[in-house]
Design an enzyme around this catalytic site. Sequence first.
Site, PDB file in Angstrom:
ATOM      1  N   HIS A   1       1.232  -1.090  -0.424  1.00 26.82           N
ATOM      2  CA  HIS A   1      -0.232   0.045  -0.367  1.00 26.82           C
ATOM      3  C   HIS A   1       0.121   1.441  -0.192  1.00 26.82           C
ATOM      4  CE1 HIS A   1      -2.882  -3.230   1.667  1.00 26.82           C
ATOM      5  NE2 HIS A   1      -4.255  -2.228   1.514  1.00 26.82           N
TER       6      HIS A   1
ATOM      7  N   ASN B   1       8.418  -3.765   3.625  1.00 29.48           N
ATOM      8  CA  ASN B   1       7.423  -3.178   3.532  1.00 29.48           C
ATOM      9  C   ASN B   1       6.822  -4.284   4.870  1.00 29.48           C
ATOM     10  OD1 ASN B   1       3.886  -3.158   3.525  1.00 29.48           O
ATOM     11  ND2 ASN B   1       4.082  -5.615   2.567  1.00 29.48           N
TER      12      ASN B   1
ATOM     13  N   ASP C   1      14.614  17.719  -0.703  1.00 32.50           N
ATOM     14  CA  ASP C   1      15.216  19.005  -1.372  1.00 32.50           C
ATOM     15  C   ASP C   1      15.942  17.207  -1.936  1.00 32.50           C
ATOM     16  OD1 ASP C   1      14.269  21.512  -1.408  1.00 32.50           O
ATOM     17  OD2 ASP C   1      16.469  22.076  -0.126  1.00 32.50           O
TER      18      ASP C   1
ATOM     19  N   GLU D   1      13.263  15.668  -4.328  1.00 32.68           N
ATOM     20  CA  GLU D   1      12.783  16.706  -5.135  1.00 32.68           C
ATOM     21  C   GLU D   1      13.942  16.556  -6.758  1.00 32.68           C
ATOM     22  OE1 GLU D   1      11.560  20.854  -4.307  1.00 32.68           O
ATOM     23  OE2 GLU D   1       9.894  20.520  -3.708  1.00 32.68           O
TER      24      GLU D   1
ATOM     25  N   ASP E   1       7.962  18.733  -7.892  1.00 33.59           N
ATOM     26  CA  ASP E   1       7.942  20.017  -6.345  1.00 33.59           C
ATOM     27  C   ASP E   1       6.972  19.673  -5.335  1.00 33.59           C
ATOM     28  OD1 ASP E   1       8.048  22.191  -4.937  1.00 33.59           O
ATOM     29  OD2 ASP E   1       7.948  23.362  -6.695  1.00 33.59           O
ATOM     30  N   PHE E   2       7.209  19.351  -4.151  1.00 29.79           N
ATOM     31  CA  PHE E   2       6.324  18.943  -3.039  1.00 29.79           C
ATOM     32  C   PHE E   2       5.857  20.716  -2.290  1.00 29.79           C
ATOM     33  CE2 PHE E   2       9.238  15.113  -3.038  1.00 29.79           C
ATOM     34  CZ  PHE E   2       8.110  14.662  -3.673  1.00 29.79           C
TER      35      PHE E   2
ATOM     36  N   GLN F   1       9.113  26.938   2.652  1.00 30.11           N
ATOM     37  CA  GLN F   1       8.892  25.485   1.798  1.00 30.11           C
ATOM     38  C   GLN F   1      10.433  25.565   2.312  1.00 30.11           C
ATOM     39  OE1 GLN F   1       7.857  24.379  -2.506  1.00 30.11           O
ATOM     40  NE2 GLN F   1       6.967  25.548  -1.236  1.00 30.11           N
TER      41      GLN F   1
ATOM     42  N   GLU G   1      12.475  22.018   3.576  1.00 34.64           N
ATOM     43  CA  GLU G   1      12.825  20.607   2.652  1.00 34.64           C
ATOM     44  C   GLU G   1      14.077  20.800   2.587  1.00 34.64           C
ATOM     45  OE1 GLU G   1      11.247  22.190  -1.078  1.00 34.64           O
ATOM     46  OE2 GLU G   1       9.590  21.340  -0.524  1.00 34.64           O
TER      47      GLU G   1
HETATM   48 MN    MN Z   1       2.643  -2.073   3.706  1.00 30.70          MN
HETATM   49 MN    MN Z   2       8.479  22.085  -2.793  1.00 28.41          MN
END
Ligand code: MN
Ligand code: MN
Length: 254
Positions: A111, A142, A226, A229, A235-236, A245, A249
């Site tokens: 997931h 996982n 960063d 990214e 770009d988060f 930001q 980052e």
């Molecule tokens: Mn999982």
């Molecule tokens: Mn960003």
Amino acid sequence: MILRVITIKLILLLLLTGCSLEINKKDHLKYGNPSQANTEDKNNYLMQKPQYALSYNCKKGIANWVSWQLDSSWLGDTKRANDFRPDQDLPADCEPVLPSDYRGSGYDRGHLTPSGDRTNNQEDNSATFLMTNMIPQSPANNREVWRELEEYSRDLVDQGKELYIIAGSDGQRKKLKRKVTVPVFTWKVILVLNNSGKIEDAIAVRIPNAERVANKDWRDYLVTIDAIEKKTGYDFFSLVEKDQQKKLEAKVYQ
Ligand code: MN
Ligand code: MN
């Protein structure tokens, strides 16, 4: 008179029920859409569900990223639905991945939005079992490090925090049956809001999708946002004010 009281109580009850149904309509992209996902590009295909939002990559057969808000309103006692199934909301020219595509591969149907983050009711839990929310994940990743970060996230929520989480993967180790890409790394970025709803911190990890992560701690894989990214080109948290930001980052979570 009695009838009127009953009527008023009934109306109140209906209003309350209506409100509780509204509670979980959260904006999972409140702090940005990392890849400018849209409904034109089937390899950066935006899907917005009540429980999470994602960018699907039809060619890879997995999401580029999945983004979800997490606070205590999503958490309850609902058991795992375990109803892995194809996502029927893909564009007509994109063949859905089937649960059986992973069979015998040695990789888990892992997931991105965890089942454990959607335990408030059966419908929301079941939504996490759509195959668009799955990546082929190495069992040690996982079931150990990745799971432990999921649990840590819920611990933060138990402390009253609100999270905006984005999870995805990068690289291609191989392909499963048909088209599903096995990624080389799994990554996750988390924006942490304090009890008053103010952004206070960020967490980022990038973990090898391999058995060698057994017995490691998720903290061993902390990186800057960063760095992710740079790796992904996304770009988060683009809607977080620029200076904040930049600071968030560039730091590694402590
Ligand atoms: Mn999982
Ligand atoms: Mn960003």
